[in-house]
Design an enzyme around this catalytic site. Structure first.
Site, PDB file in Angstrom:
ATOM      1  N   GLU A 168       0.824  -1.230   0.000  1.00 43.57           N
ATOM      2  CA  GLU A 168       0.000   0.000   0.000  1.00 43.57           C
ATOM      3  C   GLU A 168       0.850   1.268   0.000  1.00 43.57           C
ATOM      4  O   GLU A 168       0.653   2.167   0.830  1.00 43.57           O
ATOM      5  CB  GLU A 168      -0.962  -0.014   1.192  1.00 43.57           C
ATOM      6  N   GLU A 287      -5.571  -8.368  -0.455  1.00 42.28           N
ATOM      7  CA  GLU A 287      -6.252  -8.037   0.804  1.00 42.28           C
ATOM      8  C   GLU A 287      -7.710  -7.770   0.481  1.00 42.28           C
ATOM      9  O   GLU A 287      -8.008  -6.856  -0.308  1.00 42.28           O
ATOM     10  CB  GLU A 287      -5.649  -6.796   1.480  1.00 42.28           C
TER      11      GLU A 287
END
Ligand code: AHR
Length: 493
Positions: A168, A287
């Site tokens: 991320e 995710e």
């Protein structure tokens, strides 16, 4: 609905049933690893947890983060345990004892029959640490880091195939957050060095943290412009919640996931065209889950404790329905989504929960995950379906019936996954399965509950499947009834 053997989307890559263990909360300490637990094995791993993970048949597990990886020094977690430092873990503001690290995680993943998807730190570190880490894990011997692994008791290389280039990195919350160009350059050069160490590895380039990121999808376009030839996958992350308590809208959020996947595919293909590349970039949805129940209680946790109960969402029945729909979205995109990780696996936004020193138990979302993982292996088929539709606050034309189909040619099995999103009405379904000559119904599994907010606990499993679903098959036509608000698996053989 029409299901035909010839309506093939793609072979399902079983790695879409992956999961994730981060050094966060009680995922590792008190979840996977609890040496004082009465059910711990000689390595300190909880055998009750291993058994539940095995039930899910998880083929690959991402590790060690997550946000945590962006300030992680992998060297802290290898070698003699009594020499490992305690560190401030910045992402979740806890103290990391490093009593579990890379080698122990590889040992544990073997016990649950899973491969490891490893992530390198591209927040505070870079090329050197990534290549050293890979040398430590995958090089056979005769060099500094491979011999260090041997010295630590691991003669054979771990041969970890899949590596995430950071986590991320588009998110301002990430330690070492970068702009798309900064990340793209670093990921390219890190990936290049890593593939020089071990050309057999596969690399995942960081995509956006979720669909609402202001930089989505420009982030993908810019970063892939750098990493396209070195990376094998681009990552997607997405969590949903129902804080506004609008169930009809909540159950449609998998449509946002479909849209997300399509947009990332388009962006990858744009870069492919721009580069005149022959290579097709695949997707790693590494995710995904429901995450919102624990947001408030997490505000109250004091910083700098060891393994506090963070992100311990207790899932209800409606969450299980959405999780079923999210899994079906991967199946319908099986031609491009080749890996996916339910985030996470134990205690932290997880299908498996534990009590420290006590029992392990199954959350509501355990069941659709297990059903699709166990029965969703084979070829994903395109269901042709005509369903009544509804509109909600955020979505229009939401089919009440959400579906995906997997045909296992080897086992000669056909498994049909269905959610009835209608909150008050049962829906009668008729499926033309004439191309599956002489197949019979094996079972019709149903997950249903009158209370959308029903949850499981360590003492009581209120939400669990039964096999009393009503379906009959005659002359190639399957007639079934899908209970209001239900998850269904109709199995034919
Ligand atoms: O899974 C929990 C967190 O969600 C991960 O650490 C991070 O990558 C994401 O924001």
């Amino acid at each position: 609905m029409i299901i035909d053997k010839e309506f093939r989307i793609s072979e399902v890559d079983e790695r879409i049933y992956g999961s994730f263990i981060e050094h966060l909360g009680r995922a590792v300490y008190g979840g996977v690893f609890e040496p004082d637990h009465p059910d711990a094995d000689e390595n300190g791993f909880r055998k009750d947890v291993i058994k539940l993970v095995q039930e899910l048949q998880v083929p690959i597990i991402r590790y060690p983060g997550g946000n945590m990886v962006s300030a992680y020094d992998w060297e802290d977690g290898v070698g003699p345990r009594d020499k490992r430092p305690k560190r401030l873990e910045l992402a979740w503001r806890t103290v990391e004892t490093n009593q579990m690290g890379t080698n122990e995680f590889v040992d544990w993943s073997k016990q649950v029959n899973a491969d490891v998807m490893m992530a390198v730190n591209l927040g505070t570190r870079g090329i050197d640490d990534a290549r050293n880490y890979l040398e430590y894990c995958n090089h056979s011997g005769g060099t500094y880091y491979s011999d260090l692994r041997k010295k630590h008791g691991y003669e054979n290389p771990h041969n970890i195939k899949t590596w995430c280039l950071g986590n991320e990195m588009d998110g301002p919350w990430q330690v070492g957050h970068k702009t798309a160009d900064e990340y793209g350059r670093l990921a390219l050069e890190t990936g290049k060095a890593m593939k020089l160490v071990d050309p057999s590895i596969e690399l995942v380039s960081c995509g956006s943290s979720h669909t609402k990121m202001p930089t989505f999808p420009e982030w993908e376009a810019t970063t892939l412009d750098h990493t396209y030839e070195v990376a094998d996958y681009v990552s997607l992350h997405q969590y949903y919640g129902n804080p506004e308590n609008d169930t009809a809208n909540y159950l449609a959020k998998s449509m946002d996931m479909d849209h997300f996947i399509k947009t990332v595919i388009s962006t990858c293909d744009y870069i492919k065209a721009k580069k005149r590349s022959k290579k097709t970039m695949n997707l790693s949805f590494d995710e995904w889950n429901v995450w919102y129940h624990s947001h408030q209680q997490d505000q109250e946790i004091d910083p700098w404790s060891v393994a506090p109960p963070q992100l311990e969402d207790v899932y209800n029945f409606e969450d299980a329905l959405l999780v079923g729909s999210m899994l079906m979205s991967f199946l319908r995109h099986a031609d491009r989504v080749k890996m996916a990780c339910m985030a996470q696996l134990v205690n932290v936004i997880a299908p498996i929960m534990t009590e420290n020193g006590g029992k392990a138990w199954k959350q509501t979302i355990f069941y659709p995950y297990m059903h699709v993982s166990v029965f969703g292996r084979g070829v994903s088929l395109q269901p042709v379906i005509s369903s009544p539709k509804y509109d909600s606050k955020e979505f229009t034309d939401i089919p009440y019936i959400d579906s995906a189909v997997v045909y296992n040619e080897e086992k000669e099995e056909l498994n049909v996954f269905l959610v009835n999103r209608h909150l008050t009405d049962n829906i009668d379904l008729s499926i033309d399965v004439r191309s599956f000559v002489e197949y019979q119904i094996v079972e019709h599994i149903v997950l249903e509950h009158d209370d959308m907010k029903a949850t499981n606990t360590v003492v009581e499993e209120k939400v669990k499947p039964h096999t009393k679903g009503s379906s009959i098959l005659k002359d190639g036509m399957l007639e079934g009834r899908l209970s209001k608000a239900s998850w269904n698996v109709i199995r034919l053989k």
